[in-house]
Design an enzyme around this catalytic site. Structure first.
Site, PDB file in Angstrom:
ATOM      1  N   ASP A 109      -3.884   2.512  -5.184  1.00  0.00           N
ATOM      2  CA  ASP A 109      -2.592   2.494  -4.486  1.00  0.00           C
ATOM      3  C   ASP A 109      -2.355   1.242  -3.646  1.00  0.00           C
ATOM      4  O   ASP A 109      -1.510   1.236  -2.764  1.00  0.00           O
ATOM      5  CB  ASP A 109      -2.454   3.740  -3.611  1.00  0.00           C
ATOM      6  CG  ASP A 109      -3.346   3.686  -2.391  1.00  0.00           C
ATOM      7  OD1 ASP A 109      -4.407   3.031  -2.447  1.00  0.00           O
ATOM      8  OD2 ASP A 109      -2.980   4.282  -1.368  1.00  0.00           O
ATOM      9  N   GLU A 110      -3.100   0.173  -3.951  1.00  0.00           N
ATOM     10  CA  GLU A 110      -2.951  -1.053  -3.167  1.00  0.00           C
ATOM     11  C   GLU A 110      -2.998  -2.282  -4.056  1.00  0.00           C
ATOM     12  O   GLU A 110      -3.817  -2.346  -4.971  1.00  0.00           O
ATOM     13  CB  GLU A 110      -4.133  -1.219  -2.203  1.00  0.00           C
ATOM     14  CG  GLU A 110      -4.038  -0.475  -0.923  1.00  0.00           C
ATOM     15  CD  GLU A 110      -5.309  -0.661  -0.120  1.00  0.00           C
ATOM     16  OE1 GLU A 110      -5.490  -1.730   0.478  1.00  0.00           O
ATOM     17  OE2 GLU A 110      -6.121   0.270  -0.119  1.00  0.00           O
ATOM     18  N   ASP A 155       0.851  -1.190   0.000  1.00  0.00           N
ATOM     19  CA  ASP A 155       0.000   0.000   0.000  1.00  0.00           C
ATOM     20  C   ASP A 155       0.888   1.242   0.000  1.00  0.00           C
ATOM     21  O   ASP A 155       1.794   1.364   0.819  1.00  0.00           O
ATOM     22  CB  ASP A 155      -0.881  -0.043   1.266  1.00  0.00           C
ATOM     23  CG  ASP A 155      -1.842   1.132   1.329  1.00  0.00           C
ATOM     24  OD1 ASP A 155      -2.224   1.644   0.263  1.00  0.00           O
ATOM     25  OD2 ASP A 155      -2.200   1.522   2.445  1.00  0.00           O
TER      26      ASP A 155
END
Ligand SMILES: [Mg+2]
Length: 236
Positions: free
Chosen positions: A104-105, A9
């Site tokens: 974003d993960e 993350d």
């Protein structure tokens, strides 16, 4: 034991992206605002430390924080999308089993690795070196536990491995129910009503009672917190 899963993350993703292209923002509190309502949608660590809350309308808190030197940016989704693709492309070189979860993960299947912790540090350092973006990595046998590990990684030095039941239990003891992935305030209240007040209670709950009073989702979560991936898991 099941194969470890890593959750990678990006830290404060939008704020970190803004900082990449404007080095003057380094070390300063940065907030990113939504385009439509001007609400805070990302904060650098410095902005968090000032007590700026997520979703706060900036025009209401501006007075209070302007003197702290907070730098404000409007969101630039084209740039965030581009940085996201770069991060994901790098991650895909570390595993044949990459599952992008959000901008974003991503989850990575880490089958057959001897030293997952060292691998995690290599991933973290490579992303930082090639993109300039800081990431945190949590590793565990299930996605829910990888999320837990990631939370702890963010508080520590960026990598947290939870492969033994002892480590998992110790980690769950540090969190509130609402800090678990997908447990909102309302669900936490329903769980409290049947005597489940902590993540550890949920892990050790009677599956029949859970299913009867909440949902099959919480029953699955309970099993994941014990380290058992669902039978249908795509990452194994
Ligand atoms: Mg993030």
């Amino acid at each position: 034991m099941s194969d470890p899963i890593a959750l990678v993350d990006c830290n404060n993703f939008y704020a970190s992206c803004e900082r990449l292209f404007d080095p003057r923002l380094r070390g300063r509190p940065v907030v990113v605002l939504s385009n439509n309502h001007g609400c805070v949608i990302a904060r650098s660590n410095e902005a968090k430390a000032l007590g700026i809350e997520m979703t706060a309308p900036w025009h209401l808190i501006k007075q209070k924080f302007a003197k702290e030197g907070v730098v404000v940016r409007s969101s630039n989704y084209t740039m965030y999308g581009d940085m996201s693709r770069r991060v994901m492309r790098i991650l895909s070189t570390f595993t044949p089993n990459l599952e992008i979860y959000s901008i974003d993960e991503a989850f990575l299947g880490l089958r057959g690795l001897k030293d997952v912790e060292r691998h995690a540090y290599t991933i973290r350092d490579t992303i930082l070196q090639w993109t300039g973006l800081p990431v945190s990595i949590g590793i565990a046998p299930t996605k829910s536990l990888a999320k837990v590990a990631n939370r702890l990684a963010k508080k520590g030095n960026g990598v947290q491995v939870l492969v033994t039941p002892e480590a998992q239990i110790a980690a769950l003891k540090q969190l509130q129910l609402t800090e678990l992935w997908g447990v909102a305030e309302r669900m936490a209240k329903r769980l409290a009503a049947i005597g489940i007040a902590t993540p550890l209670d949920l892990r050790d709950a009677d599956p029949h009672i859970l299913r009867q009073h909440t949902s099959v989702v919480m029953e699955r979560m309970s099993r994941e917190l014990q380290g058992h991936p669902p039978a249908s898991a795509s990452l194994r």
